[in-house]
Design a protein around this motif. Structure first.
Motif, PDB file in Angstrom:
ATOM      1  N   GLY A 184     -47.259  15.998  43.467  1.00 35.87           N
ATOM      2  CA  GLY A 184     -46.737  16.947  44.429  1.00 35.87           C
ATOM      3  C   GLY A 184     -45.384  16.634  45.016  1.00 35.87           C
ATOM      4  O   GLY A 184     -44.534  17.516  45.158  1.00 35.87           O
ATOM      5  N   HIS A 185     -45.141  15.387  45.351  1.00 39.44           N
ATOM      6  CA  HIS A 185     -43.914  15.045  46.057  1.00 39.44           C
ATOM      7  C   HIS A 185     -42.667  15.388  45.246  1.00 39.44           C
ATOM      8  O   HIS A 185     -41.626  15.728  45.801  1.00 39.44           O
ATOM      9  N   GLY A 233     -36.121  22.553  46.758  1.00 35.91           N
ATOM     10  CA  GLY A 233     -34.781  22.136  47.143  1.00 35.91           C
ATOM     11  C   GLY A 233     -34.506  20.664  46.903  1.00 35.91           C
ATOM     12  O   GLY A 233     -33.429  20.163  47.230  1.00 35.91           O
ATOM     13  N   GLY A 234     -35.478  19.957  46.315  1.00 40.06           N
ATOM     14  CA  GLY A 234     -35.316  18.532  46.058  1.00 40.06           C
ATOM     15  C   GLY A 234     -34.382  18.253  44.890  1.00 40.06           C
ATOM     16  O   GLY A 234     -34.027  19.148  44.120  1.00 40.06           O
ATOM     17  N   LYS A 235     -34.010  17.012  44.757  1.00 45.84           N
ATOM     18  CA  LYS A 235     -33.077  16.607  43.702  1.00 45.84           C
ATOM     19  C   LYS A 235     -33.637  16.894  42.316  1.00 45.84           C
ATOM     20  O   LYS A 235     -32.910  17.323  41.415  1.00 45.84           O
ATOM     21  N   LEU A 236     -34.948  16.684  42.161  1.00 46.08           N
ATOM     22  CA  LEU A 236     -35.554  16.910  40.854  1.00 46.08           C
ATOM     23  C   LEU A 236     -35.367  18.352  40.398  1.00 46.08           C
ATOM     24  O   LEU A 236     -35.106  18.606  39.224  1.00 46.08           O
ATOM     25  N   LEU A 277     -33.623  19.238  36.881  1.00 47.55           N
ATOM     26  CA  LEU A 277     -34.357  19.963  35.839  1.00 47.55           C
ATOM     27  C   LEU A 277     -33.678  21.279  35.488  1.00 47.55           C
ATOM     28  O   LEU A 277     -33.641  21.670  34.318  1.00 47.55           O
ATOM     29  N   ALA A 278     -33.119  21.954  36.489  1.00 47.89           N
ATOM     30  CA  ALA A 278     -32.398  23.203  36.226  1.00 47.89           C
ATOM     31  C   ALA A 278     -31.198  22.943  35.318  1.00 47.89           C
ATOM     32  O   ALA A 278     -30.909  23.721  34.400  1.00 47.89           O
ATOM     33  N   GLU A 279     -30.509  21.847  35.570  1.00 47.79           N
ATOM     34  CA  GLU A 279     -29.359  21.485  34.733  1.00 47.79           C
ATOM     35  C   GLU A 279     -29.807  21.153  33.315  1.00 47.79           C
ATOM     36  O   GLU A 279     -29.174  21.555  32.330  1.00 47.79           O
ATOM     37  N   GLU A 280     -30.912  20.406  33.193  1.00 46.21           N
ATOM     38  CA  GLU A 280     -31.400  20.013  31.869  1.00 46.21           C
ATOM     39  C   GLU A 280     -31.851  21.225  31.061  1.00 46.21           C
ATOM     40  O   GLU A 280     -31.629  21.298  29.851  1.00 46.21           O
ATOM     41  N   ARG A 281     -32.483  22.184  31.721  1.00 47.34           N
ATOM     42  CA  ARG A 281     -32.962  23.375  31.016  1.00 47.34           C
ATOM     43  C   ARG A 281     -31.810  24.212  30.470  1.00 47.34           C
ATOM     44  O   ARG A 281     -31.980  24.982  29.529  1.00 47.34           O
ATOM     45  N   GLY A 282     -30.635  24.047  31.055  1.00 49.88           N
ATOM     46  CA  GLY A 282     -29.478  24.790  30.584  1.00 49.88           C
ATOM     47  C   GLY A 282     -28.761  24.123  29.426  1.00 49.88           C
ATOM     48  O   GLY A 282     -27.833  24.698  28.848  1.00 49.88           O
ATOM     49  N   LYS A 311     -41.675  27.709  32.303  1.00 51.05           N
ATOM     50  CA  LYS A 311     -41.981  28.264  33.627  1.00 51.05           C
ATOM     51  C   LYS A 311     -41.999  27.182  34.703  1.00 51.05           C
ATOM     52  O   LYS A 311     -42.876  27.172  35.579  1.00 51.05           O
ATOM     53  N   LEU A 312     -41.036  26.314  34.669  1.00 53.88           N
ATOM     54  CA  LEU A 312     -40.985  25.224  35.646  1.00 53.88           C
ATOM     55  C   LEU A 312     -40.945  25.725  37.085  1.00 53.88           C
ATOM     56  O   LEU A 312     -41.385  25.028  38.001  1.00 53.88           O
ATOM     57  N   GLU A 313     -40.441  26.941  37.276  1.00 57.67           N
ATOM     58  CA  GLU A 313     -40.313  27.443  38.644  1.00 57.67           C
ATOM     59  C   GLU A 313     -41.659  27.588  39.338  1.00 57.67           C
ATOM     60  O   GLU A 313     -41.718  27.534  40.574  1.00 57.67           O
ATOM     61  N   ILE A 314     -42.752  27.752  38.594  1.00 60.77           N
ATOM     62  CA  ILE A 314     -44.038  27.900  39.271  1.00 60.77           C
ATOM     63  C   ILE A 314     -44.555  26.568  39.826  1.00 60.77           C
ATOM     64  O   ILE A 314     -45.494  26.559  40.619  1.00 60.77           O
TER      65      ILE A 314
END
Length: 204
Positions: free
Chosen positions: A7-8, A13-16, A20-25, A99-102
């Motif tokens: 969970g943590h 809004g965390g760094k992870l 992950l958003a950058e990596e997915r791109g 679907k990482l956003e979920i």
């Protein structure tokens, strides 16, 4: 470490989330550990991974190991076949791939419980695999962790009911109905098509 993976690490809004958003791109996504049979091969084959990409792969490997343990325990104690267990596992990895956003603001175990329920519902398991049965086995898997049980089952982040409204909290069933299945239904239903095709072939 398990608490971080569950969970943590998914704090909104965390760094992870940014990493992950950058990596997915990138053209190297998805990493090999997340690839399912339907996953596209990375567009940048042969590219050398950055230190950040390598760190993300290590994180995902640990997360996948956690997911594997929990899925194996729950599916075994629910009496699911190896075929259904494999389907649950594939749906979980597909969530991580596309679907990482979920996961954001939620817990890994919440996603796992939903993967199991969705797969069993499409398969029309007999006896029925209800959320009540899944939750019962989940509590047995992690005995003495009532606070964690509560957060996973009854304290789930839900979207606002109206545009511009505030995020709200609810239970795992509300999350499944309002978020999870809306995101994953099309993919999960593919297993139903495969199952019906196999049944037809057997009847010929």
């Amino acid at each position: 470490e398990e608490g971080v993976l569950d969970g943590h690490c998914w704090v909104e809004g965390g760094k992870l989330q940014r990493v992950l958003a950058e990596e997915r791109g990138k053209s190297t996504w998805p990493p090999e550990i997340l690839r399912t049979e339907e996953a596209s091969a990375p567009r940048g084959g042969g590219q050398k991974s950055s230190a950040t990409s390598q760190a993300v792969t290590i994180f995902l490997r640990k997360l996948v190991c956690l997911g594997s343990r929990h899925i194996a325990y729950l599916c075994s104690n629910l009496g699911l076949s190896s075929s259904l267990t494999d389907q649950v596992w594939t749906v979980f990895k597909r969530c991580l791939e596309v679907k990482l956003e979920i996961f954001t603001g939620r817990r890994t175990d919440q996603i796992i419980l939903c993967c199991i329920y969705a797969t069993c519902k499409i398969a029309r398991c007999v006896p029925e695999v209800s959320f009540a049965r899944i939750i019962e086995q989940f509590k047995k898997m992690l005995p003495g962790r009532e606070a964690h049980h509560y957060r996973v089952i009854k304290d789930v982040s839900l979207p606002p009911t109206a545009k511009g409204g505030k995020a709200r909290r609810g239970n795992i069933i509300e999350f499944y109905n309002s978020v999870f299945i809306a995101s994953m239904k099309e993919y999960v239903q593919r297993f139903q098509g495969i199952r019906e095709q196999r049944r037809a072939e057997e009847e010929v």
